[in-house]
Design an enzyme around this catalytic site. Structure first.
Site, PDB file in Angstrom:
ATOM      1  CB  ALA A  29      -0.913   0.019   1.221  1.00 43.47           C
ATOM      2  CG  ASP A  30       2.125   3.550  -2.999  1.00 48.54           C
ATOM      3  OD1 ASP A  30       3.228   4.090  -3.075  1.00 48.54           O
ATOM      4  OD2 ASP A  30       1.841   2.485  -3.587  1.00 48.54           O
TER       5      ASP A  30
END
Length: 395
Positions: free
Chosen positions: A259-260
């Site tokens: 995930a960013d």
């Protein structure tokens, strides 16, 4: 832990592996200024939310170590560091680890007691030393975090897998690159894969090509082969067919992604194509797992609608670079060519990320434990980060 290193650092020297040259060539760029760190991040020679934050923090640390700050007072020193960090923040705006690291570093330099040190640059030196120490701690702590994510994630999946082999093994699919090349070591989503493998519980790992920048085929496939993990590469568009035809045979139990940015309700921004995989996983009865350090959780943004999505240049979709394959079928790493893969006159929409709704995610794995989706379709992160929750949400 993996022997691969995307980042090599000792005080005063930072080297960053140029991932655009992988898998055929290993080349490290020396990064000694904020401008060089910015360019390394923006050009995606380094990528992955944790690695981006580390390179930005350490890039400026090296700059400070080499005397980049000419300030004479505490106020001027803080102002200078602030300006450099604000500049670095623009290199990849979607990656929340970067903004969180910058917020932390700004807090550190303001917490130093410089009373009685205003003469001879002593105050400046104290602030700079505190910054460098804090940046180095971000780097050190990331590896520890990744190992914990691998441990928590592999344990949770084995306890909740919809399918397993008779000898308690599972297969998984991962997207983009979330391993040692995206972090300080081990990785997040790929770290869970590594932990499954080292524990004797991985049957097979599938990785997507991850268009348009091919982080899966260039980087994840490279890491998997490098470590001898049984693995297969597929194109992004093959995932549905893989689940339909191979789920039972291979005991495919989950899609595991990084995930960013994970926002307060659990909506998750990650590499483009993640959303599609979540929909397919839901349909085929697979677990969909997001692996992310708590530094990637953004409690200030309530839902995915508030996430700014970076759009990349058209050429990343219509052109590609690679080592030349000779007539004998061998790769010539000394020759690299760029070729067109589409008509250059076509309009292009090239978002770097998409947002997967929380209701399609089964679990978010962090270094502090696993948070599962609630009955209302959202996630409650209060239990794993109570201090930040109280500060931001106030409940």
């Amino acid at each position: 832990m993996s022997g691969l290193q995307a980042i090599r650092y000792s005080r005063g020297k930072l080297e960053v592996l140029d991932q655009l040259r992988l898998p055929h060539e290993h080349h490290y760029d020396e990064v000694s200024t904020s401008e060089e760190a910015f360019d390394s991040i923006k050009s995606m020679r380094v990528r992955g939310a944790p690695a981006i934050a580390i390179v930005a923090a350490l890039g400026h640390a090296v700059e400070l170590h080499k005397g980049g700050c000419k300030a004479s007072t505490a106020e001027e020193t803080i102002s200078y560091i602030d300006s450099r960090l604000d500049y670095l923040k623009q290199s990849r705006p979607t990656a929340v680890d970067l903004s969180n690291a910058i917020t932390h570093l700004k807090h550190i330099i303001r917490s130093i007691d410089v009373s009685g040190k205003e003469n001879g640059g002593a105050a400046r030196d104290s602030i700079i030393d505190a910054y460098i120490t804090a940046a180095e701690e971000i780097y050190r702590k990331d590896t520890e975090t990744n190992l914990l994510i691998g441990e928590h994630g592999s344990k949770w999946l084995l306890e909740n897998a919809p399918t397993k082999s008779a000898d308690n093994k599972v297969s998984v699919l991962t997207h983009c690159n979330t391993g040692s090349l995206a972090t300080s070591g081990h990785g997040t989503a790929l770290g869970i894969v590594r932990s499954l493998h080292s524990g004797g519980h991985l049957h097979h790992a599938f990785c997507t090509e991850t268009r348009p920048y091919n982080q899966g085929s260039r980087l994840t496939a490279f890491e998997l082969v490098y470590e001898g993990i049984p693995s297969t590469l597929i194109t992004d568009s093959m995932a549905g067919a893989l689940f339909a035809l191979k789920k039972a045979e291979k005991n495919i139990a989950a899609v595991i992604v990084g995930a960013d940015r994970v926002v307060r309700n659990g909506d998750t921004a990650n590499k483009i194509g993640t959303y599609s995989l979540a929909v397919l996983a839901k349909y085929h009865g697979l677990k969909f797992i997001v692996a992310a350090p708590t530094t990637s959780i953004d409690l200030q943004t309530e839902t995915g609608a508030g996430i700014k999505i970076e759009e990349r240049k058209p050429e990343e979709l219509t052109q590609i670079s690679g080592a030349v394959v000779g007539k004998d079928g061998k790769v010539d790493v000394s020759r690299t060519e760029r070729v067109a893969t589409a008509h250059q006159g076509i309009d292009v929409w090239n978002p770097a990320f998409d947002v997967t709704p929380a209701e399609l995610i089964d679990a978010v794995v962090t270094e502090r434990g696993v948070v599962v989706r609630g009955a209302d379709g959202t996630f409650d992160f209060k239990g794993i980060m109570p201090e930040r929750w109280a500060k931001v949400v106030g409940e």
